[in-house]
Write an enzyme that holds these catalytic residues in place. Structure first.
Site, PDB file in Angstrom:
ATOM      1  N   ASP A 197       4.568   1.678   2.559  1.00  0.00           N
ATOM      2  CA  ASP A 197       3.631   0.374   1.747  1.00  0.00           C
ATOM      3  C   ASP A 197       3.098   2.472   2.278  1.00  0.00           C
ATOM      4  O   ASP A 197       2.143   2.312   3.136  1.00  0.00           O
ATOM      5  CB  ASP A 197       3.343  -0.836   1.956  1.00  0.00           C
ATOM      6  CG  ASP A 197       0.885  -0.143   1.837  1.00  0.00           C
ATOM      7  OD1 ASP A 197       0.823   0.809   1.026  1.00  0.00           O
ATOM      8  OD2 ASP A 197       0.554  -1.498   2.379  1.00  0.00           O
ATOM      9  N   LYS A 232      -4.761   9.724  -0.459  1.00  0.00           N
ATOM     10  CA  LYS A 232      -4.232   8.985  -1.109  1.00  0.00           C
ATOM     11  C   LYS A 232      -5.532   9.251  -2.662  1.00  0.00           C
ATOM     12  O   LYS A 232      -5.203   9.188  -3.558  1.00  0.00           O
ATOM     13  CB  LYS A 232      -3.917   7.508  -0.952  1.00  0.00           C
ATOM     14  CG  LYS A 232      -3.276   6.494  -2.311  1.00  0.00           C
ATOM     15  CD  LYS A 232      -3.336   5.279  -1.282  1.00  0.00           C
ATOM     16  CE  LYS A 232      -2.303   4.675  -2.155  1.00  0.00           C
ATOM     17  NZ  LYS A 232      -2.133   3.360  -1.544  1.00  0.00           N
ATOM     18  N   GLU A 248       1.496  -2.282  -5.994  1.00  0.00           N
ATOM     19  CA  GLU A 248       0.922  -2.725  -4.483  1.00  0.00           C
ATOM     20  C   GLU A 248       1.248  -4.595  -4.930  1.00  0.00           C
ATOM     21  O   GLU A 248       1.647  -5.582  -4.453  1.00  0.00           O
ATOM     22  CB  GLU A 248      -0.343  -2.351  -3.811  1.00  0.00           C
ATOM     23  CG  GLU A 248       0.590  -1.058  -3.594  1.00  0.00           C
ATOM     24  CD  GLU A 248      -0.928  -0.176  -2.979  1.00  0.00           C
ATOM     25  OE1 GLU A 248      -1.749  -0.491  -3.617  1.00  0.00           O
ATOM     26  OE2 GLU A 248      -0.327   1.279  -2.857  1.00  0.00           O
ATOM     27  N   ASP A 307      -6.441  -7.178  -4.360  1.00  0.00           N
ATOM     28  CA  ASP A 307      -6.009  -6.130  -3.588  1.00  0.00           C
ATOM     29  C   ASP A 307      -6.977  -5.465  -2.607  1.00  0.00           C
ATOM     30  O   ASP A 307      -7.338  -4.211  -3.693  1.00  0.00           O
ATOM     31  CB  ASP A 307      -4.600  -5.737  -3.430  1.00  0.00           C
ATOM     32  CG  ASP A 307      -4.188  -4.890  -2.890  1.00  0.00           C
ATOM     33  OD1 ASP A 307      -4.837  -4.000  -2.026  1.00  0.00           O
ATOM     34  OD2 ASP A 307      -3.459  -4.336  -3.065  1.00  0.00           O
TER      35      ASP A 307
END
Lengths: 239, 617
Positions: free
Chosen positions: B9, B71, B170, B192
């Site tokens: 992850d 990211k 994810e 999420d």
């Protein structure tokens, strides 16, 4: 559609060779209904559709295909998984499903959603005029510094009420179109039920299929026209 | 060498690696026993960059060369990250329509290069744990990541010496990690909210098949945004107490940010929390504390609008899945930000169901990725993921509209073809403009690639037939082919993000590109500086009226002159001059600020000398 088995050279159809059990390549232009092993009908059982989609993915999804040792078999499986997904994605939606059938039968055609359905011919001109008047009346009120959404019994309120009546009328027209579509759908499905050999259709069946597909296309165009007209009226009323 | 496929992850704030062994998933800790690896990389001139906890520990001392939240920049053009850039303590460069690069310690790095440093560290961690070299990995991405962001993530894996056997989403990974009853049929919503991105996915679980029905989200929304909001709160509280602004230099800003993050996390478990910021008094080197108490309800009021941005994506996803809130059987929470009681309440309101939180929201994605790794290596066979592409794909047609070839929420892998023709007589080339997004007009969607198919035989308009084919693979990555059906001439394009130029070109163009980037951002810079200037002018005028008498007359005059200059620049509308004036004003008012600090503290009797650990101010 029949293909040559990669392993035993017999001519077969479906996903596996009935002679030797090998995976069969799927032709690029294979019909979506056959890929999922379903009858070519408009009123599909959606649970069955999903079950087929799941079952075929269990066999051919790239995650499963990764385990195949034969490279050619793996490639065929991955290609199949793409076709299975494309088929499911088209057939799961009723409108897309009908459009797909029409395209299969009549080939690529231009959408004629701009054509006024014959039943609405006189009405459309009237409605367009009315919409123009409503917009104009709103403009006048705005320029006078008034709120177009307010005011009872004035000219705009009267025009709005007229347009609302037309909208109600169109809604019942739409229901009639929808009914017409449903009856053509049933005709199509009944023809499929009475067809025994899809690989070699006889002349009469072929003619009937084209005829029903053309009628379906007209109904779809009509509904698409009326939907866009209803949208425009609502925009005019509630802008 | 091991044949295990690890699950990674790669998060905005933290990264996690897990592996499945003998039917059990282990989240692999580092040598200190830490399972979360902060997604932070620092350059300090040594050969090897610092990664994770060591990088985080020196963040406040070396903010310009410490890269966090990378990211947010993966697969992004400069023009797409202007908001993110504003509060960054390190520098990013690149022209508006170019992929961004990071400048740190004299070197230039692409976001995939920075991410690769994190991935390499996780790879080493797994190799040490398994006792043999790891080569293959599943890396997760937010479901709502576009094609470029996915491609960039895959590239990062390659740079780290990992074969990325699959990119998975994810929320889908998280669903795998929940040991749900695989026999029955149920509908699951995965909510999420990570550090930098928000995803909502709706899945149907049936006999071991995890079938994604719809996905939606916001790749510019996350827990980081709440931290930033708290930082602004601290700054404004400081200013209203002291009458002058806390300096916006990375050394201070980063400290405040870290404190803010801790406050946010703490408030998930307690109703109120104290905030302490030790600052150095520039006049005599003594340290004083700026402290405040923040309550949970204050935090919720401050962050309400941020959290509420998750509601619409949830509604759209349910619409796309054709489900109402009452039809969702299970709601799963993923991401650290879902620990916030306010977020949980909102999720419960939207889905009318108490969320399931039985798996640690920080680890759940890596655990799911490890399970998918085991599926691909053949160790697990009763699970199958059927995922979808999050955003529609298409091309621009005559008139500037977008013609969609693959709709959002289509199962992947998938293909689509469409035949196009020329618009004018004797046209010999067509431009293929590949787009991703939901809007009607091409200009409102994201450009993935542009390429030309030339050598079309001159013919009247409408006669040539050009077939454009899209292939989207099981990772959600697209490739496009255009083919002239008459001549058979074909043009194939990998829709890859280009990270800019070759190194030698880069060095030559760095300064130039910085200039261009600023040109493109002129308008935004003006707005930012204007607000800043108005604030500073007001604060300085106030301080001058109250304490101006304590300054030397020359300095007093200088501040008055600079105030005038700033005011004039504000009227002139040039942000360069405005910035120069502001900088000069800030510089000149430093002694005024010191007087103010001393006065304030004298008045409140709070100045306490502390000998230990003076912090920079």
């Amino acid at each position: 559609m029949r293909v040559v088995c990669i392993s035993c050279d017999s001519r077969e159809s479906g996903h596996w060779c009935s002679q030797c059990g090998a995976i069969l390549p799927t032709p690029e232009n294979e019909d979506y209904f056959s890929i999922l092993g379903l009858p070519q009908k408009i009123n599909l059982d959606e649970e069955t559709l999903k079950d087929r989609f799941f079952d075929l993915n269990r066999a051919f999804h790239p995650d499963r295909a990764a385990k195949l040792t034969d490279e050619r078999a793996r490639e065929i499986a991955i290609h199949k998984s793409v076709l299975i997904n494309n088929s499911y994605n088209t057939l799961r939606d009723r409108t897309r499903r009908i459009q797909y059938l029409i395209r299969q039968e009549l080939g690529e055609r231009e959408e004629k959603s701009g054509h006024i359905p014959v039943e609405l011919f006189d009405l459309v001109e009237e409605i367009n005029e009315l919409m123009g008047e409503v917009r104009q009346a709103k403009q006048v009120k705005r320029m006078a510094g008034m709120n177009p959404a307010q005011g009872d019994g004035d000219r705009l309120a009267d025009l709005n009420a007229q347009l609302q009546r037309q909208l109600d009328g169109l809604t019942s027209h739409r229901e009639a179109f929808e009914q017409g579509l449903r009856s053509k759908e049933s005709e199509w499905d009944a023809l499929c039920d009475s067809t025994h050999n899809f690989e070699t259709l006889d002349v009469l069946t072929r003619a009937k299929r084209r005829q029903i597909a053309t009628a379906l296309a007209v109904k779809m165009d009509d509904i698409s026209y009326i939907d866009s007209l209803i949208r425009r009226i609502k925009d005019t009323l509630y802008e | 060498m091991t044949d295990k496929i690890i699950g990674i992850d790669l998060g905005t704030t933290n990264s996690v690696v897990a592996v499945m062994e003998g039917g059990k998933v282990t989240v692999i800790p580092d040598s200190e026993g830490q399972k979360l690896c902060p997604s932070i990389v620092a350059m300090d001139g040594r050969d090897e960059p610092l990664v994770g906890v060591p990088a985080r520990n020196q963040l406040v001392l070396n903010p310009q060369n410490t890269i966090y939240s990378i990211k947010r920049f993966m697969g992004r053009r400069h023009s797409e990250v202007l908001e993110e850039e504003k509060t960054l303590s390190y520098e990013i460069i690149g022209k508006a329509d170019e992929m961004v690069r990071v400048r740190a310690y004299g070197g230039l790095y692409t976001p995939p290069e920075i991410s690769a440093m994190i991935l390499r560290s996780l790879k080493n961690r797994a190799t040490r744990y398994l006792g043999s070299e790891v080569q293959r990995a599943i890396v997760t991405v937010p479901a709502y990541f576009n094609d470029s962001q996915r491609q960039a993530t895959k590239d990062a894996g390659g740079l780290a010496g990992l074969e990325v056997v699959r990119i998975i989403n994810e929320p889908t990974a998280a669903a795998l990690a929940y040991d749900l009853d695989k026999k029955s049929i149920s509908k699951i919503a995965v909510f999420d909210l990570g550090g930098g991105t928000f995803d909502i996915s709706i899945l149907e679980l049936s006999q071991g098949i995890f079938h994604v029905l719809a996905t939606n989200g916001d790749t510019h929304l996350g827990g980081d945004d709440i931290d930033k909001r708290l930082v602004e709160w601290v700054y404004s509280e400081f200013e209203s107490e002291n009458g002058f602004a806390l300096r916006r230099v990375p050394e201070i800003y980063e400290r405040v940010r870290q404190e803010a993050e801790q406050m946010k996390c703490g408030l998930s478990f307690s109703e109120s929390i104290n905030f302490n910021l030790p600052l150095l008094d520039a006049r005599d080197g003594s340290v004083f504390n700026f402290s405040r108490t923040l309550t949970r309800s204050q935090l919720e009021a401050l962050s309400r609008d941020i959290i509420e941005r998750t509601v619409n994506p949830c509604r759209r996803a349910m619409d796309d899945a054709n489900l109402g809130p009452g039809e969702i059987d299970e709601v799963i929470l993923v991401g650290g930000a879902t620990r916030m009681p306010g977020v949980r309440r909102l999720v419960q309101d939207v889905f009318q169901k108490e969320p399931n939180t039985s798996v640690n929201p920080d680890e759940v994605v890596a655990i799911g990725a490890a399970i998918q790794g085991a599926v691909l290596s053949g160790d697990v066979s009763d699970i199958l993921l059927l995922d979808v592409n999050p955003l529609s794909l298409g091309i621009e047609t005559y008139g500037g509209a977008m013609s969609k070839l693959i709709f959002r929420n289509s199962p992947i892998p998938a293909t689509a073809k469409e035949v196009f023709t020329t618009a004018v007589d004797n046209q010999t080339a067509i431009d293929v403009h590949v787009l991703q997004g939901e809007r009607e007009m091409a200009a409102d969607n994201r450009t993935l690639a542009r390429f030309a198919l030339s050598g079309i035989k001159p013919q009247p308009a409408g006669i040539p037939r050009i077939e454009v084919a899209f292939v989207i693979d099981v990772n959600g990555i697209l490739s496009v082919t255009a083919k002239d059906l008459l001549t058979g001439k074909e043009e194939h394009i990998e829709v890859k993000p280009t990270y800019g130029l070759r190194d030698e070109d880069v060095l030559r163009q760095v300064d130039e590109s910085v200039e261009h980037a600023f040109e493109d951002m002129d308008r935004r810079m003006w707005v930012d500086h204007k607000q800043e200037a108005e604030r500073v002018i007001a604060a300085t005028e106030k301080a001058l009226t109250q304490h101006g008498g304590k300054l030397q007359p020359a300095l007093h005059q200088k501040i008055v002159d600079l105030l005038e200059r700033t005011q004039k620049a504000l009227e002139a509308g040039d942000w360069h001059e405005l910035k120069a004036a502001l900088d000069a004003l800030n510089e000149a008012t430093l002694p005024l600020a010191e007087v103010l600090v001393a006065e304030t503290m004298k008045a409140e009797g709070r100045m306490e000398p502390t000998g230990s650990n003076p912090s920079p101010s």
